[in-house]
Scaffold this active site. Structure first.
Site, PDB file in Angstrom:
ATOM      1  N   ASP A 248       0.828  -1.298  -0.030  1.00 29.01           N
ATOM      2  CA  ASP A 248      -0.147  -0.166   0.008  1.00 29.01           C
ATOM      3  C   ASP A 248       0.842   1.457   0.034  1.00 29.01           C
ATOM      4  O   ASP A 248       0.520   2.306  -0.619  1.00 29.01           O
ATOM      5  CB  ASP A 248      -0.921   0.081   1.334  1.00 29.01           C
ATOM      6  CG  ASP A 248      -2.086  -0.697   1.081  1.00 29.01           C
ATOM      7  OD1 ASP A 248      -2.610  -1.219  -0.159  1.00 29.01           O
ATOM      8  OD2 ASP A 248      -2.968  -0.970   2.019  1.00 29.01           O
ATOM      9  N   HIS A 271      -2.481   4.858   4.978  1.00 24.82           N
ATOM     10  CA  HIS A 271      -2.305   5.742   3.947  1.00 24.82           C
ATOM     11  C   HIS A 271      -2.426   7.225   4.277  1.00 24.82           C
ATOM     12  O   HIS A 271      -1.914   8.205   3.447  1.00 24.82           O
ATOM     13  CB  HIS A 271      -3.761   5.599   3.061  1.00 24.82           C
ATOM     14  CG  HIS A 271      -4.101   4.216   2.449  1.00 24.82           C
ATOM     15  ND1 HIS A 271      -3.184   4.097   1.445  1.00 24.82           N
ATOM     16  CD2 HIS A 271      -4.560   3.046   2.960  1.00 24.82           C
ATOM     17  CE1 HIS A 271      -3.528   2.674   1.157  1.00 24.82           C
ATOM     18  NE2 HIS A 271      -4.236   2.077   1.770  1.00 24.82           N
TER      19      HIS A 271
END
Length: 318
Positions: A248, A271
């Site tokens: 990610d 994130h």
């Protein structure tokens, strides 16, 4: 070693298509990777039923706020969601220029990892475009902290990730992955790591209209007794979780618009932390330089560079 083909921009040799379902919508969707000219970058084309096309560049200025995945665009009717796994594959394989056509509002989740997108890229291969690639070279440490979490960039002669997670779950606990990022390393050690979640969260997500396409075929699911429900178990012994978080991070940082030369480190990140660290780096012109080679011999004017400061991502994503 810096990812890519000897420092020259690339594109796919010919179009290649993949089909699947959206992890949140549960609806069928197809995507096509199309060759693109030098300096195009990564561009998504959302193909509407009316024949209209919405163009979205894969740069941080185009990221809209969301709770569950990375979305390009700010209008749901003209956005493309869940791009992180695709972008990780594109970045790690050194694919600089590609137009990705998508028939729906989000990318197909496939098996929950980047491996199917790696396979598609390798199926057609990359071609060099004979134009030098631009890189972001980290010149000094840049660090952000939030609560007990932190992320930072540090100078390094290569592209390196050091990602550590710490979950209050006996099955996961504290895990760390670190290594230099090359196409080979990404493919072998990170690309097959799947998104994961807890069974206790499923009903909440379904009630909010999310994760409608999630299944044991595309997610690692952890039961209330801290066991993996999936019959096949984990793909990377017990640390598939941190490997997916690293995957990610690769996808998140690709939205700088060019590969970076440096080391990215994070502890209990995600994130939001990844995006804020990138924003902190790019907002300080003394912290980086834009170069056309992986050595410090040639610097180029930042005005021609597409990297921009990133808005905050949501703390969780597919």
């Amino acid at each position: 070693m810096v990812i890519g083909m000897l420092g020259f921009q690339t594109t796919v040799a010919r179009p290649v298509e993949l089909s699947g379902v959206g992890v949140h919508s549960g609806l069928p969707v197809s995507i096509v990777f199309n060759p693109a000219e030098p300096d195009t970058g990564v561009v998504f084309h959302r193909m509407h039923a009316s024949g209209e096309v919405t163009e979205l560049r894969a740069v941080s200025s185009q990221v809209g706020n969301t709770d569950l995945c990375t979305v390009l665009g700010f209008n749901p009717a003209r956005s493309v969601a869940t791009v992180e796994h695709v972008m990780a594959a594109v970045y790690a394989m050194g694919l600089d220029n590609v137009i990705i056509e998508v028939t729906g509002a989000e990318m197909p989740i496939m098996d929950g990892s980047s491996a199917p997108f790696i396979d598609a890229i390798e199926q057609v291969g990359l071609v060099s475009l004979g134009v030098k690639r631009r890189y972001i070279r980290v010149l000094k440490p840049v660090r952000i902290e939030q609560g007990g979490s932190w992320s930072e960039f540090r100078p390094y002669d290569g592209t390196r990730f050091e990602v550590e997670i710490d979950f209050d779950c006996p099955l996961i606990g504290r895990q760390k992955w670190e290594g230099d990022l090359t196409a080979q390393t990404f493919k072998k050690e990170l690309s097959r790591a799947r998104t994961f979640g807890f069974m206790r969260d499923v009903e909440r997500l379904w009630a909010s209209g999310h994760a409608l396409g999630s299944s044991l075929e595309n997610s690692v699911v952890i039961a209330d007794d801290n066991t993996v429900i999936n019959v096949e178990g984990l793909r990377y012994q017990k640390d598939e979780f941190v490997r997916h978080k690293t995957l990610d991070a690769v996808g998140d940082l690709s939205l700088a618009g060019a590969p970076f030369i440096g080391c990215y480190r994070s502890y209990r990140g995600g994130h939001r932390m990844n995006a804020n660290a990138l924003k902190a780096l790019l907002s300080d012109p003394t912290a980086y330089e834009v170069v056309e080679t992986s050595t410090p011999r040639q610097r180029v004017a930042p005005r021609d560079f597409i990297a921009v400061a990133a808005p905050e991502f949501a703390p969780w994503s597919a």
